[in-house]
Design a protein around this motif. Structure first.
Motif, PDB file in Angstrom:
ATOM      1  N   CYS A  64       0.837  -1.213   0.000  1.00 55.94           N
ATOM      2  CA  CYS A  64       0.000   0.000   0.000  1.00 55.94           C
ATOM      3  C   CYS A  64       0.868   1.258   0.000  1.00 55.94           C
ATOM      4  CB  CYS A  64      -0.912  -0.016   1.222  1.00 55.94           C
ATOM      5  SG  CYS A  64      -1.984   1.420   1.321  1.00 55.94           S
ATOM      6  N   ILE A  65       0.527   2.216  -0.871  1.00 57.50           N
ATOM      7  CA  ILE A  65       1.290   3.468  -0.956  1.00 57.50           C
ATOM      8  C   ILE A  65       0.480   4.642  -0.378  1.00 57.50           C
ATOM      9  CG2 ILE A  65       2.753   2.780  -2.908  1.00 57.50           C
ATOM     10  CD1 ILE A  65       0.719   4.203  -4.758  1.00 57.50           C
ATOM     11  N   CYS A  67      -2.249   6.013  -1.197  1.00 56.67           N
ATOM     12  CA  CYS A  67      -2.703   7.000  -2.189  1.00 56.67           C
ATOM     13  C   CYS A  67      -4.161   7.416  -1.987  1.00 56.67           C
ATOM     14  CB  CYS A  67      -2.530   6.432  -3.593  1.00 56.67           C
ATOM     15  SG  CYS A  67      -3.552   4.985  -3.882  1.00 56.67           S
ATOM     16  N   GLU A  68      -4.922   6.591  -1.266  1.00 55.91           N
ATOM     17  CA  GLU A  68      -6.332   6.829  -0.955  1.00 55.91           C
ATOM     18  C   GLU A  68      -7.271   6.756  -2.161  1.00 55.91           C
ATOM     19  OE1 GLU A  68      -7.414   9.264   2.548  1.00 55.91           O
ATOM     20  OE2 GLU A  68      -5.509  10.262   2.121  1.00 55.91           O
ATOM     21  N   CYS A  70      -8.598   4.064  -3.109  1.00 61.79           N
ATOM     22  CA  CYS A  70      -9.678   3.179  -2.654  1.00 61.79           C
ATOM     23  C   CYS A  70     -10.771   3.955  -1.915  1.00 61.79           C
ATOM     24  CB  CYS A  70      -9.111   2.073  -1.761  1.00 61.79           C
ATOM     25  SG  CYS A  70      -8.112   2.683  -0.415  1.00 61.79           S
ATOM     26  N   CYS A 114      -7.319  -0.008  -7.109  1.00 61.17           N
ATOM     27  CA  CYS A 114      -6.081   0.132  -6.336  1.00 61.17           C
ATOM     28  C   CYS A 114      -4.884   0.022  -7.290  1.00 61.17           C
ATOM     29  CB  CYS A 114      -6.008  -0.961  -5.266  1.00 61.17           C
ATOM     30  SG  CYS A 114      -4.426  -0.972  -4.421  1.00 61.17           S
ATOM     31  N   THR A 116      -1.743  -0.493  -6.808  1.00 63.62           N
ATOM     32  CA  THR A 116      -0.683  -1.464  -6.488  1.00 63.62           C
ATOM     33  C   THR A 116      -1.224  -2.876  -6.269  1.00 63.62           C
ATOM     34  OG1 THR A 116      -0.860  -0.970  -4.144  1.00 63.62           O
ATOM     35  CG2 THR A 116       0.744   0.319  -5.388  1.00 63.62           C
ATOM     36  N   CYS A 118      -2.959  -4.105  -3.970  1.00 66.56           N
ATOM     37  CA  CYS A 118      -2.779  -4.647  -2.612  1.00 66.56           C
ATOM     38  C   CYS A 118      -4.111  -5.090  -2.008  1.00 66.56           C
ATOM     39  CB  CYS A 118      -2.069  -3.655  -1.708  1.00 66.56           C
ATOM     40  SG  CYS A 118      -2.896  -2.112  -1.524  1.00 66.56           S
TER      41      CYS A 118
HETATM   42  S1  SF4 Z   1      -5.822   2.352  -3.339  1.00 61.78           S
HETATM   43 FE1  SF4 Z   1      -4.483   0.654  -2.753  1.00 61.78          FE
HETATM   44  S2  SF4 Z   1      -2.464   1.607  -2.509  1.00 61.78           S
HETATM   45 FE2  SF4 Z   1      -3.951   3.268  -2.489  1.00 61.78          FE
HETATM   46  S3  SF4 Z   1      -4.432   3.580  -0.289  1.00 61.78           S
HETATM   47 FE3  SF4 Z   1      -5.956   2.156  -1.109  1.00 61.78          FE
HETATM   48  S4  SF4 Z   1      -5.144   0.143  -0.657  1.00 61.78           S
HETATM   49 FE4  SF4 Z   1      -3.431   1.583  -0.477  1.00 61.78          FE
END
Ligand code: SF4
Ligand code: SF4
Length: 163
Positions: A64-65, A67-68, A70, A114, A116, A118
């Motif tokens: 997870c980076i 990035c929000e 999600c 997402c 990445t 994750c």
């Molecule tokens: S979209 Fe993926 S990488 Fe970005 S905050 Fe959510 S879980 Fe983490």
């Protein structure tokens, strides 16, 4: 006399119709006699879930980076991403991540967007609890991989035609 004959004819017609209905229902019953039961003896028997089942979400903390994305794509802004900007390395540091499955509608948007990968959806659907607050999964609970139905030797697995 004529009335009696008419009554007798009516009675005969009704008897024939009733016998036909009984015969039809009997044939329907017979046609179901060699079918397998639709219901299963849960929890001793479980269906093998579809590969595309949208079950409980799995989360990989290391990927997870923060990035929000999600959160933004979630129709109810549900995932909680707790991070802090590390100014020296100009990077976000993730502290906590949680999803409340008491509110989640399992739409799969967060998983799909997402960047990445994750997040993923597992085949776990048994999330019942006495306290709905227990459905708020943190990163540790989200990281647990569920036991696959086919790996559980204590139960009988059933393959459905929709799989
Ligand atoms: S979209 Fe993926 S990488 Fe970005 S905050 Fe959510 S879980 Fe983490
Ligand atoms: S599955 Fe849908 S409702 Fe649940 S956290 Fe992801 S985007 Fe939100």
């Amino acid at each position: 006399m004529l009335t009696m004959i008419n009554r007798f004819i009516n009675y005969s017609h009704q008897s024939i119709r009733a016998a036909r209905y009984i015969g039809q229902s009997f044939m329907i019953t017979l046609s179901h006699a060699n079918r397998l039961p639709v219901t299963i003896q849960y929890p001793y028997e479980k269906l093998i879930t579809s590969e595309r089942l949208r079950g409980r979400i799995h989360f990989e903390f290391d990927k997870c980076i923060a990035c929000e994305v999600c959160v933004r794509v979630c129709p109810i802004n549900l995932p909680v991403v707790d991070w802090k900007l590390e100014s020296e390395i100009r990077k976000k540091r993730l502290f906590n991540y949680s999803i409340d499955f008491g509110i989640c509608i399992f739409c799969g948007n967060c998983v799909e967007y997402c960047p990445t990968n994750c997040l993923s959806m597992t085949e776990e659907y048994e999330l019942s609890t006495y306290d709905r607050h227990e459905l708020n999964y943190n990163q540790i609970a989200l990281a647990r991989l569920p036991m696959r139905v086919i790996d559980d030797y204590t139960i009988r697995t059933i393959l459905t035609s929709t799989n």
